[in-house]
Write a protein that holds these residues in place. Structure first.
Motif, PDB file in Angstrom:
ATOM      1  N   ILE A 207      12.676  13.704  -0.361  1.00  0.00           N
ATOM      2  CA  ILE A 207      12.226  12.343  -0.030  1.00  0.00           C
ATOM      3  C   ILE A 207      12.743  11.357  -1.072  1.00  0.00           C
ATOM      4  O   ILE A 207      13.259  10.281  -0.737  1.00  0.00           O
ATOM      5  N   GLU A 208      12.641  11.719  -2.337  1.00  0.00           N
ATOM      6  CA  GLU A 208      13.117  10.832  -3.407  1.00  0.00           C
ATOM      7  C   GLU A 208      14.614  10.567  -3.271  1.00  0.00           C
ATOM      8  O   GLU A 208      15.081   9.438  -3.476  1.00  0.00           O
ATOM      9  N   GLN A 209      15.365  11.599  -2.919  1.00  0.00           N
ATOM     10  CA  GLN A 209      16.802  11.429  -2.725  1.00  0.00           C
ATOM     11  C   GLN A 209      17.091  10.510  -1.541  1.00  0.00           C
ATOM     12  O   GLN A 209      17.954   9.623  -1.618  1.00  0.00           O
ATOM     13  N   MET A 210      16.367  10.696  -0.446  1.00  0.00           N
ATOM     14  CA  MET A 210      16.548   9.862   0.735  1.00  0.00           C
ATOM     15  C   MET A 210      16.217   8.401   0.439  1.00  0.00           C
ATOM     16  O   MET A 210      16.896   7.483   0.919  1.00  0.00           O
TER      17      MET A 210
ATOM     18  N   GLU B 215       8.899   5.567  -6.407  1.00  0.00           N
ATOM     19  CA  GLU B 215       8.046   6.585  -7.022  1.00  0.00           C
ATOM     20  C   GLU B 215       7.289   7.356  -5.937  1.00  0.00           C
ATOM     21  O   GLU B 215       6.746   6.765  -4.994  1.00  0.00           O
ATOM     22  N   VAL B 216       7.239   8.671  -6.067  1.00  0.00           N
ATOM     23  CA  VAL B 216       6.524   9.532  -5.131  1.00  0.00           C
ATOM     24  C   VAL B 216       5.538  10.388  -5.926  1.00  0.00           C
ATOM     25  O   VAL B 216       5.924  11.053  -6.894  1.00  0.00           O
ATOM     26  N   THR B 217       4.267  10.358  -5.533  1.00  0.00           N
ATOM     27  CA  THR B 217       3.244  11.121  -6.244  1.00  0.00           C
ATOM     28  C   THR B 217       2.480  12.019  -5.284  1.00  0.00           C
ATOM     29  O   THR B 217       2.334  11.702  -4.106  1.00  0.00           O
TER      30      THR B 217
ATOM     31  N   PHE C 274       0.862  -1.183   0.000  1.00  0.00           N
ATOM     32  CA  PHE C 274       0.000   0.000   0.000  1.00  0.00           C
ATOM     33  C   PHE C 274       0.898   1.233   0.000  1.00  0.00           C
ATOM     34  O   PHE C 274       1.851   1.301   0.776  1.00  0.00           O
ATOM     35  N   PRO C 275       0.634   2.214  -0.850  1.00  0.00           N
ATOM     36  CA  PRO C 275       1.474   3.411  -0.877  1.00  0.00           C
ATOM     37  C   PRO C 275       1.526   4.089   0.489  1.00  0.00           C
ATOM     38  O   PRO C 275       0.493   4.278   1.136  1.00  0.00           O
TER      39      PRO C 275
ATOM     40  N   LEU D 132       4.107   7.436  -1.279  1.00  0.00           N
ATOM     41  CA  LEU D 132       5.361   6.773  -1.627  1.00  0.00           C
ATOM     42  C   LEU D 132       5.062   5.340  -2.056  1.00  0.00           C
ATOM     43  O   LEU D 132       4.594   4.524  -1.254  1.00  0.00           O
ATOM     44  N   HIS D 133       5.310   5.039  -3.323  1.00  0.00           N
ATOM     45  CA  HIS D 133       5.013   3.718  -3.887  1.00  0.00           C
ATOM     46  C   HIS D 133       6.268   2.859  -3.743  1.00  0.00           C
ATOM     47  O   HIS D 133       7.092   2.768  -4.659  1.00  0.00           O
TER      48      HIS D 133
END
Length: 262
Positions: free
Chosen positions: A155-158, A168-170, A137-138, A190-191
């Protein structure tokens, strides 16, 4: 309501009704958010009406507060109640240690505050929410609007250094606009597919400027009540590691109140 419930809705109702059995006269309760929690609020209101229980409640969202008040429950601000005896809420996922992902209903911040201010948290759910490892679950993360895309990039970098299967972050949307929480914040989903170390991820997320809170509930849930539409309920207690299953008979008269609001 007299129509037959779907198996999924029957499972939600069964878990909600069983969890309400833990409520005792004089308690201060936290009321969760979501479709399963809505069944719980209705079952709780019925017990209060039939048994004359004297309880007071803190809600985890505006929509839960409105539902509870419409059913005659005593809803107050959390700060007015202070420490709570029990919070009953749903979850989007739970693992064998009763760690959770919550926030599918965009109420994770208030849900975590209320649950953390309680002696005990009971989660009401169905078998589909049980997983060996969190992450399918995301994972919702609540962020402030200012610099939200910068926060997303951080967040994507972390995540490149985390033990996760996806990154993937949406931005969660409501129609053609970004969804806003009760606190007027935004939700990033956050997927991750699979989370290797939920405790570490939670700590790292909350260190990022702009992040208000994340949907990982670690060491907060005490009991999970799992309702099965086939007519059984399983109760798992983390305190003693016990798990037992009970047969349940449900008739239309048991859920004859109106459909719960989402």
């Amino acid at each position: 309501m007299s129509a037959e419930l779907s198996p999924a809705e029957k499972g939600k109702f069964i878990s909600a009704r069983r969890a309400v059995d833990y409520v005792q006269d004089g308690m201060k309760l936290g009321l969760g958010t979501g479709s399963t929690a809505a069944w719980m609020v209705k079952c709780l209101a019925r017990r209060v009406q039939q048994e004359g229980l004297q309880i007071s409640c803190a809600a985890t969202s505006t929509r839960t507060a409105e539902l509870a008040k419409s059913l005659g429950l005593d809803v107050r601000a959390l700060d007015d109640l202070g420490w709570l005896d029990l919070t009953i809420d749903g979850a989007d996922e739970f693992d064998p240690e009763l760690s959770l992902i919550k926030g599918g209903g965009a109420a994770l911040l208030q849900e975590k505050i209320v649950a953390s201010a309680s002696d005990q948290m009971i989660v009401i759910t169905d078998p589909a929410k049980e997983v060996a490892s969190l992450g399918a679950f995301p994972l919702p993360v609540e962020v402030i609007p200012f610099g939200a895309m910068t926060t997303k990039a951080l967040i994507e970098q972390m995540l490149t250094e985390m033990d996760v299967a996806g990154r993937e972050v949406t931005l969660r949307m409501a129609g053609d606009k970004a969804l806003r929480t009760d606190e007027n914040n935004l939700i990033l989903d956050l997927h991750l597919q699979k989370i290797g170390n939920a405790r570490e991820l939670s700590l790292m997320l909350n260190q990022i400027p702009g992040v208000v809170e994340n949907g990982l509930f670690i060491d907060i849930c005490d009991i999970v009540v799992i309702g099965d539409g086939a007519g059984k309920v399983t109760v798992k207690d983390i305190s003693d590691g016990s798990s037992h299953t009970e047969a349940v008979t449900v008739t239309a008269a048991d859920y004859s109140f109106a459909d719960p609001k989402q």
